[in-house]
Structure formats: structure tokens, C-alpha cells
Design a protein around this motif. Sequence first.
Motif, PDB file in Angstrom:
ATOM      1  N   VAL A  27       0.847  -1.191   0.000  1.00  8.25           N
ATOM      2  CA  VAL A  27       0.000   0.000   0.000  1.00  8.25           C
ATOM      3  C   VAL A  27       0.883   1.242   0.000  1.00  8.25           C
ATOM      4  O   VAL A  27       1.701   1.428   0.905  1.00  8.25           O
ATOM      5  CB  VAL A  27      -0.921   0.036   1.250  1.00  8.25           C
ATOM      6  N   SER A  29       0.721   4.779   0.766  1.00 11.91           N
ATOM      7  CA  SER A  29      -0.190   5.716   1.431  1.00 11.91           C
ATOM      8  C   SER A  29       0.273   7.152   1.199  1.00 11.91           C
ATOM      9  O   SER A  29       1.381   7.533   1.600  1.00 11.91           O
ATOM     10  CB  SER A  29      -0.235   5.419   2.924  1.00 11.91           C
ATOM     11  N   LEU A  64      -1.571  -1.021  -4.083  1.00  9.38           N
ATOM     12  CA  LEU A  64      -2.661  -0.061  -3.938  1.00  9.38           C
ATOM     13  C   LEU A  64      -2.109   1.308  -3.604  1.00  9.38           C
ATOM     14  O   LEU A  64      -1.243   1.445  -2.735  1.00  9.38           O
ATOM     15  CB  LEU A  64      -3.600  -0.510  -2.816  1.00  9.38           C
ATOM     16  N   THR A  65      -2.590   2.317  -4.277  1.00 10.09           N
ATOM     17  CA  THR A  65      -2.214   3.692  -3.966  1.00 10.09           C
ATOM     18  C   THR A  65      -3.452   4.357  -3.380  1.00 10.09           C
ATOM     19  O   THR A  65      -4.511   4.365  -4.008  1.00 10.09           O
ATOM     20  CB  THR A  65      -1.786   4.434  -5.244  1.00 10.09           C
ATOM     21  N   SER A  66      -3.285   4.876  -2.170  1.00  6.19           N
ATOM     22  CA  SER A  66      -4.488   5.364  -1.501  1.00  6.19           C
ATOM     23  C   SER A  66      -4.125   6.463  -0.507  1.00  6.19           C
ATOM     24  O   SER A  66      -2.945   6.701  -0.228  1.00  6.19           O
ATOM     25  CB  SER A  66      -5.136   4.193  -0.758  1.00  6.19           C
ATOM     26  N   GLY A  67      -5.157   7.106   0.036  1.00  7.83           N
ATOM     27  CA  GLY A  67      -4.929   8.123   1.062  1.00  7.83           C
ATOM     28  C   GLY A  67      -4.326   7.482   2.297  1.00  7.83           C
ATOM     29  O   GLY A  67      -3.196   7.749   2.673  1.00  7.83           O
ATOM     30  N   THR A  68      -5.073   6.572   2.934  1.00 10.59           N
ATOM     31  CA  THR A  68      -4.581   5.928   4.153  1.00 10.59           C
ATOM     32  C   THR A  68      -4.562   4.416   3.954  1.00 10.59           C
ATOM     33  O   THR A  68      -5.185   3.882   3.037  1.00 10.59           O
ATOM     34  CB  THR A  68      -5.511   6.224   5.348  1.00 10.59           C
ATOM     35  N   TYR A  69      -3.884   3.728   4.871  1.00  9.16           N
ATOM     36  CA  TYR A  69      -3.843   2.264   4.817  1.00  9.16           C
ATOM     37  C   TYR A  69      -5.261   1.705   4.958  1.00  9.16           C
ATOM     38  O   TYR A  69      -5.655   0.777   4.265  1.00  9.16           O
ATOM     39  CB  TYR A  69      -2.984   1.714   5.957  1.00  9.16           C
ATOM     40  N   GLN A  71      -8.163   2.983   4.196  1.00 13.55           N
ATOM     41  CA  GLN A  71      -8.958   3.118   2.964  1.00 13.55           C
ATOM     42  C   GLN A  71      -8.560   2.047   1.953  1.00 13.55           C
ATOM     43  O   GLN A  71      -9.404   1.421   1.318  1.00 13.55           O
ATOM     44  CB  GLN A  71      -8.735   4.494   2.340  1.00 13.55           C
ATOM     45  N   ALA A  72      -7.258   1.831   1.821  1.00 10.58           N
ATOM     46  CA  ALA A  72      -6.789   0.867   0.822  1.00 10.58           C
ATOM     47  C   ALA A  72      -7.242  -0.545   1.187  1.00 10.58           C
ATOM     48  O   ALA A  72      -7.743  -1.293   0.332  1.00 10.58           O
ATOM     49  CB  ALA A  72      -5.268   0.917   0.735  1.00 10.58           C
ATOM     50  N   ASP A  75     -10.913  -2.363   0.650  1.00 12.83           N
ATOM     51  CA  ASP A  75     -11.341  -2.989  -0.612  1.00 12.83           C
ATOM     52  C   ASP A  75     -10.740  -4.373  -0.841  1.00 12.83           C
ATOM     53  O   ASP A  75     -11.011  -5.005  -1.857  1.00 12.83           O
ATOM     54  CB  ASP A  75     -10.901  -2.108  -1.791  1.00 12.83           C
TER      55      ASP A  75
END
Length: 488
Positions: A27, A29, A64-69, A71-72, A75
Amino acid sequence: MTTYRWLFGDQLGPHFVDDTEARVLMVESRAVFRRRAFHRQKAHLVLSAMRHRAAELGRRCRYLTSGTYGQALADVRGELEVCQPTSWAAVHLVERLGEDRSVRRLPARGFSASRAEFAAWADGRGRRRLLMEDFYRNNRARLGVLMDGDQPVGGRWNFDAENREPPPKGADNLGLPEPGWPVEDDIDAEVRHDLDAMAADGVEFVGEDGPRLFAATREEALAALADFVENRLASFGRYEDAIMRGDRWMAHSLLSAPLNLGLLDPMEVVRAAEAAHHDGRASLAAVEGFVRQVIGWRDYIWHLYWYLGEDYRTNNELNQRGSIPDWFAALDPDGTDAACVRSALASVRDSGWAHHIPRLMVLGNYALQQGWRPQQVTDWFHRSFVDGYDWVMVPNVVGMSQHADAGVLATKPYVSGGAYIDKMSDHCHDCRFDPKKRVGPDGCPFTGGYWRFLHRHREEFAANPRMGQMVRGLDRLKDLDQVLAEEP
Ligand SMILES: Cc1cc2nc3c(=O)[nH]c(=O)nc-3n(C[C@H](O)[C@H](O)[C@H](O)COP(=O)(O)OP(=O)(O)OC[C@H]3O[C@@H](n4cnc5c(N)ncnc54)[C@H](O)[C@@H]3O)c2cc1C
Ligand code: SF4
């Protein structure tokens, strides 16, 4: 159901994955970069290393590229397993996730002693101090490193006495080959592009961007290890504590970044150094000096981070309340005329790195004398250095450098006047200050600062057997009032 081995961004070597077919989750983040102004080259290194690892793993890796862990991971269907992460915050994150889903937690990797081995050693000491030297000897004997049966090779555990030389006279550098640097590729170009976009979007960074200097892949890390063993290890010990303004890297390994990214395992590093001694390529003093850094200091710091508990970071036993000035926070050498501070800050600004002695005896010593809050200093080191992670910064800064733990980690503070820096570096002759003077327009900020620091903490140190003599020195200073009156 799919089981993913979730790899944090500092668990990138092959030893963090057991099964060559297993699925891997990573991830990236973006929230991390909004919390602190990291050094631009540190942000680059971590993203580059993660993306290179994902590319190597190919279809096995879900990236996964995401705001926070959180959020990632919301899904991701399937079970997770994860090696113990390297900070209290990340451990709590994993614990929280485990409340709602299946998360198998595995012991930490990437260190030479397990937590159980360290605890057995520490608990077995009763009320005796947790001395690094004792831990190191125990660890070396347990692992059979530089051992001859149950005795140290060469009959000695410690070669510090041979390893503390000042810089060679009349030389600008140690005359060693320039370290081998990695060659950037398309992934680095993409990272640079993304960081530019983040900066345009208001994310703050400090330091200069520049060609990536530290290993981001296993292959580059092995090449960096081989380069060190071949070209610098033999000179490592002797000038380990010296600073030369014309030679930033000297004989240091530059391996902290790949070690802390998990790209190298400490035991392979130590065995490579040991082999160089067996083959006659490096002296025992040089190799022992290096080995004690890796399976001594590095492991000791890692274990203290956990052993001393989560609140250790908040220690401020010397009640230091000052704030880091803007120029220091921004890594701007022009904020001071002190040649040694200017040079150390320029090194951090340009590469996110300085060796141990500029960190401890210049930057840390300066922060301690200026009376800055240890938590601010820890944060500053953490975000400014390419190898900075919570586990390594907290004990090194709160304990070793800022003596904010009332002596748990070091019996006395690492504080010195200009005389020490004059002896161990070649900075002073080119500085507008005079290391021998503590007052006046050319009074050295370290020499005056040393006495002001001792005066400020006279009471705390008077009872310390290793500090008593220094504190009594205050009474012999005829110009103490003038020293105290000068600006810190
Ligand atoms: C105030 C302060 C902050 C520091 N912050 C960090 C940090 O964020 N990350 C970090 O890895 N090191 C840190 N250190 C320790 C040390 O300064 C660096 O590991 C070293 O300078 C990195 O350069 P190198 O790889 O060339 O090390 P070398 O001089 O070649 O030493 C070999 C290895 O020993 C290990 N090592 C030696 N001393 C320590 C130590 N005290 N703690 C942990 N590992 C050690 C490192 O892995 C290093 O790569 C800090 C020291 C101080 C005093
Ligand atoms: S004189 Fe003082 S400030 Fe200048 S380089 Fe030496 S120790 Fe640093």
C-alpha cells in the motif's frame, strides 16, 4: 480465499516473503506525506524502492495507492499476514485491523536477535544496566560472529581504542574511490514526476532533489555492499569518528538506508565483512568496528525501542523547551556561521545523509546545547534523513543524542565544546569562530554553549559520577557571567 503477505515499505527484501508463489499486497499511502515535510530524497527513495519491488513481483503483487492504509485495505478481500512492522503506530494499525478481519501476525524480521532473545538477555541482567557492549558480546557469541570457540577472534572483543583517530593531517579526504551510485531508471522518473505533482498540490518537502544515491532494489543493495567491502571496509574503523569537510562519505558503508528498507539482512552484511577479514582484505580492527555497528548498535537500538515502551518517546528529563529555528528546520546552512554546522546541514540538505559523528557531535550536540525540545529534534531527524524511521530515531535521539531519558541509554550526555570538534574534524581552521574561545565576537558557539548547558543542568548532573568533574569546572570559570550573558 486468497492470502496476501502484506509488506510495509521497509520490508522489501526476499526474507520478508516465504513462498515464491504467494500473493503480496503493498500500500502506497499518500497521507504519510501530508503529515510531515519529509526530505525530498527520502520520499523518492521509499517510493522508488516500493515500486521497484512491486515491479519485480509482477502479477503476484497487488499494489494499492491510496490516502490511508485503512482506505486501501477496506477494498481487499482475503486473509492478510504481516511480519511485525517497525513502529508502535503501525503495530497498533495491524492490531485494529485484526479486530474486524483475519490478520496473521508474524515475528519481526531484518534484525539479528529476536525480541525473545533480547528479552532473555535483558531480563537476565536483574538491576544491571542494559549496556550495549554486553548485549553486543552476547549477540556475537550467540551468532558465532568473529568467534574462535567461545572466545573472540584475536582475543579481544573491542577495538575502539584503535578506531578513534582524528582525520589524517594535511589531507582533504581519505583518498578512497567514490562510492558506486545506482543508476536511475523509468520508475525513478515516474516517482520524480509524482513528487513534483504532490509538491504542486501543496505537499511540503525539505532538502534538495537530486540523483538517487541509495539502493532501492535488492540488486543495487548487494552492489552497494560489495562496493563497501571492496573499497572502504579496510579503512572503516580507523577514521570512524573523524569528520572531513572534503570527504562526506569517508569509509562509511552507506548501508543504513538499504538495511532499513529491508533490502539487506544484517547477518549477510556481517558475514560479508567477516569473510573480508578471513581473506586478509581487512584488518580485525576495521571489521570488528563495523560488525559492532550492525549486530551491536543497530540491533540494540531496535530492541530498546520496544523494550522501553511506547511512552519512552515523550521523555524530556532535562526539561528542554526551546523550538527549532526555521533555518535549521529548512536545512538552510546560511542560518549560521558555524562551519561545522553549516557543513553537516549542507550534507543533509544535499543527500539526506551525514555520518554518525556529524549527527551526534555536531547536529545533536548543537540541539542539546540550544535547549530544543527532544520531540521536535526527533521529528527533525526522522523527516530529514534518508534512513530515518521511528524505531531508529526515537532511541538514537531521545536517548543517545538528547539525553532526555535521564541516562537509561547513555550514562552521560554526548555534549562537547569546540575542542572536541577541532580535534576530530578539519572544520575549525576555516571557521570565523575560535574553538578555544567561549565569549566575544569570535567565541565558538559550541564552547560557550557547552558551559551554558552545564550551568543550566548543574543540579541534574552534580550527582552523576561521570559528570561531576565537568560541573565543578563551572566554578573555576572566571568569566561565567559573561558566558551566560551571551546569546545561546
Ligand atoms: C542523532 C542520531 C540519529 C540517527 N538516526 C539514524 C537513523 O534514522 N537511521 C539509522 O539507520 N541510523 C541512525 N543513526 C545511527 C548512525 O548514525 C547511522 O546508522 C549511520 O550514520 C548511517 O550511515 P552508514 O550506513 O554509512 O553507517 P556506518 O557508519 O557504515 O555503520 C554501519 C551500520 O551500522 C548501523 N548503525 C550504527 N550505529 C547505529 C545506531 N546508533 N543506530 C542504528 N543503527 C546503527 C547502521 O545500520 C549502519 O548502516 C543515528 C545516530 C544519531 C546519533
Ligand atoms: S570553531 Fe566552533 S563553530 Fe567553528 S567549526 Fe569549530 S567547533 Fe564549529
